[in-house]
Design an enzyme around this catalytic site. Structure first.
Site, short mmCIF file in Angstrom:
data_model
loop_
_atom_site.label_atom_id
_atom_site.label_comp_id
_atom_site.label_asym_id
_atom_site.label_seq_id
_atom_site.Cartn_x
_atom_site.Cartn_y
_atom_site.Cartn_z
N ARG A 86 12.15 -29.46 -12.46
CA ARG A 86 11.49 -28.20 -12.81
C ARG A 86 10.05 -28.53 -13.19
O ARG A 86 9.80 -29.31 -14.11
CB ARG A 86 12.20 -27.54 -13.99
CG ARG A 86 11.37 -26.45 -14.66
CD ARG A 86 12.12 -25.65 -15.69
NE ARG A 86 13.13 -24.79 -15.07
CZ ARG A 86 13.68 -23.74 -15.67
NH1 ARG A 86 13.34 -23.42 -16.91
NH2 ARG A 86 14.59 -23.01 -15.05
N HIS A 90 12.55 -20.23 -7.39
CA HIS A 90 13.64 -20.58 -8.31
C HIS A 90 14.96 -20.46 -7.55
O HIS A 90 15.81 -19.62 -7.85
CB HIS A 90 13.62 -19.66 -9.52
CG HIS A 90 14.45 -20.14 -10.68
ND1 HIS A 90 15.07 -21.37 -10.70
CD2 HIS A 90 14.76 -19.55 -11.87
CE1 HIS A 90 15.72 -21.52 -11.85
NE2 HIS A 90 15.56 -20.42 -12.57
N GLN A 95 18.70 -20.38 -9.12
CA GLN A 95 19.02 -19.15 -9.85
C GLN A 95 19.67 -18.12 -8.92
O GLN A 95 20.60 -17.40 -9.28
CB GLN A 95 17.74 -18.58 -10.46
CG GLN A 95 17.92 -17.23 -11.14
CD GLN A 95 18.75 -17.29 -12.42
OE1 GLN A 95 18.50 -18.14 -13.27
NE2 GLN A 95 19.73 -16.42 -12.56
N ASP A 105 12.74 -9.74 -14.41
CA ASP A 105 12.39 -11.05 -14.98
C ASP A 105 11.27 -10.80 -15.99
O ASP A 105 10.65 -9.72 -16.01
CB ASP A 105 11.92 -11.97 -13.84
CG ASP A 105 11.57 -13.38 -14.30
OD1 ASP A 105 12.02 -13.80 -15.39
OD2 ASP A 105 10.84 -14.08 -13.56
N CYS A 125 17.47 -12.98 -14.86
CA CYS A 125 17.70 -14.43 -14.87
C CYS A 125 17.68 -14.99 -16.28
O CYS A 125 18.24 -16.05 -16.53
CB CYS A 125 16.67 -15.12 -13.99
SG CYS A 125 14.96 -14.78 -14.43
N ARG A 149 25.28 -20.24 -13.50
CA ARG A 149 24.29 -21.30 -13.28
C ARG A 149 25.00 -22.66 -13.17
O ARG A 149 24.61 -23.52 -12.40
CB ARG A 149 23.25 -21.35 -14.42
CG ARG A 149 22.38 -20.10 -14.59
CD ARG A 149 21.62 -19.72 -13.33
NE ARG A 149 20.92 -20.84 -12.73
CZ ARG A 149 19.77 -21.38 -13.18
NH1 ARG A 149 19.17 -20.85 -14.23
NH2 ARG A 149 19.20 -22.40 -12.58
N1 NVA Z 1 9.53 -16.29 -13.99
C1 NVA Z 1 10.09 -17.03 -15.09
C2 NVA Z 1 11.49 -17.42 -14.80
C3 NVA Z 1 12.22 -18.10 -15.94
C4 NVA Z 1 13.62 -18.50 -15.60
C5 NVA Z 1 9.23 -18.24 -15.38
O1 NVA Z 1 8.84 -18.93 -14.42
O2 NVA Z 1 8.94 -18.51 -16.53
N1 CP Z 2 17.13 -18.56 -15.82
C1 CP Z 2 16.64 -19.78 -16.17
O1 CP Z 2 16.21 -20.58 -15.33
O2 CP Z 2 16.69 -20.04 -17.49
P1 CP Z 2 16.04 -21.30 -18.24
O3 CP Z 2 14.55 -21.17 -18.11
O4 CP Z 2 16.52 -21.19 -19.65
O5 CP Z 2 16.52 -22.56 -17.57
#
Ligand code: NVA
Ligand code: CP
Length: 302
Positions: free
Chosen positions: A86, A113, A116, A210, A251, A279
């Site tokens: 990530r 993502h 997800q 989101d 998510c 997940r």
């Molecule tokens: N769009 C959000 C998703 C978190 C799971 C982010 O990138 O922070």
């Molecule tokens: N939905 C998701 O990816 O959550 P986290 O950022 O907590 O991993």
């Protein structure tokens, strides 16, 4: 994708159905952004497959002190059976993937993502079954990594998917829309991007949203961005426009009172907890098939 979703359903019924898959093996999990669900799901999935997760925080690696991505990838490949990553730039994941001899799984970048979406779609199938003809599935809010992933996975699965976002700066990237459109040509999916919340919500089976400020978004843009996104908040009024059996998805993490009202996210149409549960089942399915060599390069790989 069907293979992964079917296997994930098996891991939902029996988390320990394949407990020898990663015996005596490690899986590296490298994250330069925070995570609650993805980290927990990944570490648990590895453990349920009999392996050992090795969690590496952003500043744990020499990468932060100038070691190259390519050298890092070679080292991790010598120890681990897979790398879950990530980070910010999609190009970093692509580079790690290209230089690794092990599978690299994208656990969120600024652009995408994908893992997800597997959890999302197994949850959608549990609710509506596999016959999704005539149904519309709407992502509403920021045209961010989740919007891109929503359009692309919907395209892969042949769904009618909609992204309802502001126009301009916070619309989905043109390249993600183009990718979804290209995939849709062979799957029969219908891809729509609209800039009106009500049009997006109308007769939809799923309203998905989101956060409005993603990890890494510039704080200097917060006020302008929240103003642009305010018509896209998922409220009980917006839910009234959706199909009679519609569900709400997110998510997570969520900001009640911002992108979604508490009445909606904590109400009877919300499937957020089942979605979050999946997940683990879906990441477990990805790892299971990757280490068995069942999957060739895919959108999940860097
Ligand atoms: N769009 C959000 C998703 C978190 C799971 C982010 O990138 O922070
Ligand atoms: N939905 C998701 O990816 O959550 P986290 O950022 O907590 O991993």
């Amino acid at each position: 994708m069907d293979l992964l979703l079917t296997t994930a359903a098996k891991f939902a019924d029996d988390p320990f159905a394949a407990r020898e898959t990663l015996a005596n093996q490690t899986v590296a999990i490298y994250m330069t952004k925070p995570s609650t669900r993805t980290r927990l799901a990944s570490e648990t999935a590895v453990a349920h497959l009999g392996g050992t997760p090795v969690f590496l925080r952003g500043d744990d690696l020499q990468l932060g002190r100038g070691e190259t991505i390519s050298d890092t990838a070679k080292i991790i490949s010598g120890f681990a059976s897979a790398l879950i990553v990530r980070t910010f730039a999609q190009s970093d994941v692509d580079e790690l993937g290209a230089a690794s001899t092990i599978p690299v799984i994208n656990a969120l970048t600024d652009d995408d993502h994908p893992t997800q979406l597997l959890a999302d779609w197994i949850t959608i199938r549990e609710k509506f079954g596999t016959d999704i003809s005539g149904r519309k599935f709407t992502y509403i809010g920021d045209g961010n990594n989740m919007a891109h992933a929503w359009l692309i996975m919907g395209a892969i699965l042949g769904a009618h998917v909609v992204a309802a976002t502001p126009s301009g700066k916070w619309a989905p990237d043109a390249s993600a829309i183009a990718t979804a459109m290209k995939i849709a040509k062979s799957t029969g999916a219908k891809i729509e991007v609209v800039h009106d919340a009500r049009a997006g919500a109308e007769n939809s089976s799923v309203l998905y949203t989101d956060v409005w400020m993603s990890m890494g978004d510039p704080e200097s843009e917060r006020a302008e961005k929240l103003k642009a996104l305010s018509p896209f908040a998922v409220t009980p009024e917006l839910m009234k426009l959706t199909a009679p059996d519609s569900i709400f998805m997110h998510c997570l993490p969520a900001h009640r009172g911002e992108e979604v009202s508490a009445e909606v996210i904590d109400g009877p149409a919300s499937l957020i907890w089942r979605e979050a549960y999946h997940r683990r089942t879906t990441i477990q399915a990805i790892l299971y098939h990757l280490v068995r060599g069942d999957l060739q390069g895919s959108a999940l790989l860097g």
